[in-house]
Design a protein around this motif. Structure first.
Motif, PDB file in Angstrom:
ATOM      1  N   ASP A 156       7.890  -6.921   1.527  1.00  0.00           N
ATOM      2  CA  ASP A 156       8.501  -7.868   2.725  1.00  0.00           C
ATOM      3  C   ASP A 156       8.633  -7.052   3.883  1.00  0.00           C
ATOM      4  N   GLY A 157       7.744  -5.788   3.740  1.00  0.00           N
ATOM      5  CA  GLY A 157       7.419  -4.831   5.751  1.00  0.00           C
ATOM      6  C   GLY A 157       7.696  -3.466   5.504  1.00  0.00           C
ATOM      7  N   GLN A 174      -3.983  -1.623  -0.772  1.00  0.00           N
ATOM      8  CA  GLN A 174      -4.210  -3.277  -0.870  1.00  0.00           C
ATOM      9  C   GLN A 174      -3.032  -3.404  -1.746  1.00  0.00           C
ATOM     10  N   PRO A 175      -2.630  -4.713  -2.382  1.00  0.00           N
ATOM     11  CA  PRO A 175      -1.316  -5.136  -2.771  1.00  0.00           C
ATOM     12  C   PRO A 175      -0.877  -4.798  -4.618  1.00  0.00           C
ATOM     13  N   GLY A 186       0.628  -0.786   0.266  1.00  0.00           N
ATOM     14  CA  GLY A 186       0.079   0.080  -0.021  1.00  0.00           C
ATOM     15  C   GLY A 186       0.832   1.241  -0.102  1.00  0.00           C
ATOM     16  N   PHE A 187       0.203   2.308   0.650  1.00  0.00           N
ATOM     17  CA  PHE A 187       0.979   3.601  -0.342  1.00  0.00           C
ATOM     18  C   PHE A 187       0.459   4.233  -0.194  1.00  0.00           C
TER      19      PHE A 187
END
Length: 243
Positions: free
Chosen positions: A233-234, A186-187, A162-163
């Motif tokens: 990757d967090g 959302q991815p 997300g961003f």
């Protein structure tokens, strides 16, 4: 006659001896004198020592006071030579310090540019649709509403969770019309696109709202500035942490 010659010879020898003593006493360079309170003033008044060496001597005396160093066993020349070496060491240490500062600054700048690249080159935003719902109090619509569909494409090398950031709408001459916050949670996998539906109510008293409502889609340009992005990757990346 002979007696007079002997007297003259004696007088001449005496004068030569006195001159030799005076030359020995006065010919000793100031730099060979041991350090003392009186020699400090002699250094200041001396014409046989360069100003550079006088400055070095003065620095040595000041340093000796601050560091409680005894100079009494050293000559003026030794003091100047030692101080010259000390100054060279200081200059070398300062040079190394400045080089280390420069290295760290370059590392920090490289890291900053790497992070900015992640922020600016991960998500590409485009405006693909725009429509307007006009005010209709009979339908409980009390302001014009602008609807927009954005295309969000992951053009980076990492999958995104997300961003959020700011999208700025511009006219065909690159003049700013209006900026809006965008948050998407959302991815989006790398290389993939998704659409984002958004809308805002037009404030009829704000020129920017009216202009964005009235400007045709084909005459609108968009710019997007990422504030924060979270990768799959967090690892979160925030603009506020580097600017």
């Amino acid at each position: 006659m002979k007696k007079s010659t002997r007297n003259k010879g004696f007088t001449l020898s005496l004068l030569i001896g006195l001159m030799a003593i005076m030359l020995v006493a006065c010919g000793k360079p100031l730099t060979e004198k041991l350090y003392s309170e009186s020699v400090v003033q002699e250094i200041k008044d001396s014409t046989e020592i360069t100003q550079e060496d006088k400055d070095l001597f003065g620095k040595a005396v000041l340093y000796s006071v601050g560091s409680n160093t005894d100079l009494s066993s050293k000559t003026v020349g030794q003091i100047i030579a030692d101080e010259k070496l000390r100054q060279l060491k200081i200059e070398e240490e300062e040079k190394k310090r400045q080089e280390e500062i420069k290295r760290k600054q370059e590392e920090a700048e490289a890291k900053k540019q790497s992070i900015l690249k992640l922020l600016d080159e991960s998500i590409q935003v485009g405006l693909i649709k725009k429509s307007v719902t006009l005010k209709d109090t009979n339908k409980w619509i009390f302001s014009d509403v602008v609807h927009m569909t954005l295309d969000l494409k992951n053009v980076g090398e990492k999958d995104v969770k997300g961003f959020q950031g700011i999208i700025t709408f511009k006219d065909m001459f690159d003049n700013d019309i209006k900026s809006l916050n965008v948050k998407y949670d959302q991815p989006i996998k790398t290389g993939k696109s998704t659409s984002y539906e958004g809308s805002f109510e037009v404030n009829q008293f704000m020129d920017e709202d009216n202009e964005l409502r009235d400007t045709p889609l084909e005459k609108i340009k968009v710019e997007f500035e990422m504030d924060q992005i979270i990768f799959a990757d967090g690892d979160p990346v925030k603009r506020s942490e580097i600017e």
